[in-house]
Design an enzyme around this catalytic site. Structure first.
Site, PDB file in Angstrom:
ATOM      1  N   CYS A  34       0.827  -1.209   0.000  1.00 48.77           N
ATOM      2  CA  CYS A  34       0.000   0.000   0.000  1.00 48.77           C
ATOM      3  C   CYS A  34       0.865   1.264   0.000  1.00 48.77           C
ATOM      4  O   CYS A  34       1.487   1.603   1.014  1.00 48.77           O
ATOM      5  CB  CYS A  34      -0.929  -0.017   1.210  1.00 48.77           C
ATOM      6  SG  CYS A  34      -1.852   1.501   1.466  1.00 48.77           S
ATOM      7  N   CYS A  37      -0.170   3.978   2.487  1.00 52.46           N
ATOM      8  CA  CYS A  37       0.181   3.558   3.844  1.00 52.46           C
ATOM      9  C   CYS A  37       1.623   3.940   4.161  1.00 52.46           C
ATOM     10  O   CYS A  37       1.935   4.447   5.248  1.00 52.46           O
ATOM     11  CB  CYS A  37       0.025   2.045   4.007  1.00 52.46           C
ATOM     12  SG  CYS A  37      -1.657   1.432   3.781  1.00 52.46           S
TER      13      CYS A  37
END
Length: 298
Positions: A34, A37
């Site tokens: 991600c 993230c």
């Protein structure tokens, strides 16, 4: 429930739920693949480190490795960031993507929740000592107040109320050059805080209203010509410098009553500075504000 799921629950309890009994836990649901993230992680880590002494900790949950935990929280997209206290989710922090946004939200939560980190414990310890120093300063013992604030500064050198009190004690002791130097040495982000604004006002008042050894000539000038507003202004300033705030307020209010815009509103401005120095929450200030309002709008 499989052994792996039981292990995941036990690990989550140890890493997140148990710490949340006394601390505010930021839970970061993330995954290695991600990109957002990874972009958010340094922000969370930096702010969590800054707030560690306030009882804030960061816990990371890898949604790939801990799919069972992610499913319990119904995580549908990442990054998802929650705050937990005493085993309960208390806020969704997902939208706080910048340091400023995250700090603002954490500050709000910390004001609402009974979290006792190191910073809160120190604040509780300092609060009565600061109140004592302020009381000594209000009683006119500037040197003793300065001694107390110096000791508090050794304990909490960056505490805004301590910095403000020490500067105001320097002003009250007549050490205006040292007070000015202390203000100049403050970081830019600290210099604009309300506590420091109060100290700046104290210095500005001291510089604009130097102490006068003998008030008699000023009192005589006012008695000779009650309409001599400059004499009234000088007398009010001198009384303020002498620590007689009641007489000073009376003098400034009398000028406003006679001619509110005299000298570009100098008397009203000086009175407002005095309010700030005394403290806007002080009952004396509230009473004087009512008197000022009655003069201006009565």
């Amino acid at each position: 429930m499989s052994p792996a799921e039981k292990e995941a629950i036990q690990r989550f309890r140890a890493d997140v739920v148990e710490p949340s009994m006394t601390q505010l836990v930021i839970i970061d649901f993330w995954a290695e693949w991600c990109g957002p993230c990874k972009a958010l992680a340094p922000v969370l880590e930096k702010v969590a480190a800054e707030y560690a002494d306030k009882g804030v900790v960061l816990a990371k949950v890898d949604t790939d490795k801990d799919q069972f935990i992610a499913a319990q929280f119904q995580i549908r997209s990442i990054p998802t960031v929650y705050a937990m206290f005493q085993g309960q989710l208390v806020a969704d922090l997902t939208s706080a993507r910048t340091e400023s946004q995250l700090r603002t939200t954490l500050d709000q939560l910390l004001r609402q929740l009974p979290i006792q980190g190191e910073a809160q414990s120190q604040e509780a310890e300092l609060e009565p000592l600061i109140a004592m120093a302020e009381d000594v300063l209000a009683q006119g013992d500037a040197e003793r107040a300065l001694s107390i604030f110096d000791q508090l500064a050794d304990m909490a050198p960056e505490h805004h109320a301590v910095l403000s009190g020490r500067i105001r004690a320097l002003v009250a002791a007549g050490r205006t050059d040292e007070a000015a130097a202390a203000i100049d040495a403050l970081p830019a982000d600290v210099a604009t805080l309300p506590d420091i604004a109060r100290a700046k006002s104290a210095l500005a008042l001291a510089q604009s209203a130097p102490a006068v050894d003998d008030l008699a000539p000023l009192e005589a000038a006012v008695a000779r010509d009650p309409e001599d507003l400059q004499a009234r202004y000088d007398l009010a300033n001198a009384r303020m410098a002498a620590g007689d705030r009641d007489a000073a307020a009376d003098g400034f209010l009398d000028i406003v009553k006679r001619e509110r815009d005299w000298n570009d509103g100098a008397a009203r401005q000086q009175l407002l500075k005095l309010f700030e120095v005394v403290g806007l929450e002080d009952p004396w200030v509230s009473a004087q504000r009512r008197r000022l309002s009655a003069v201006l709008f009565g």
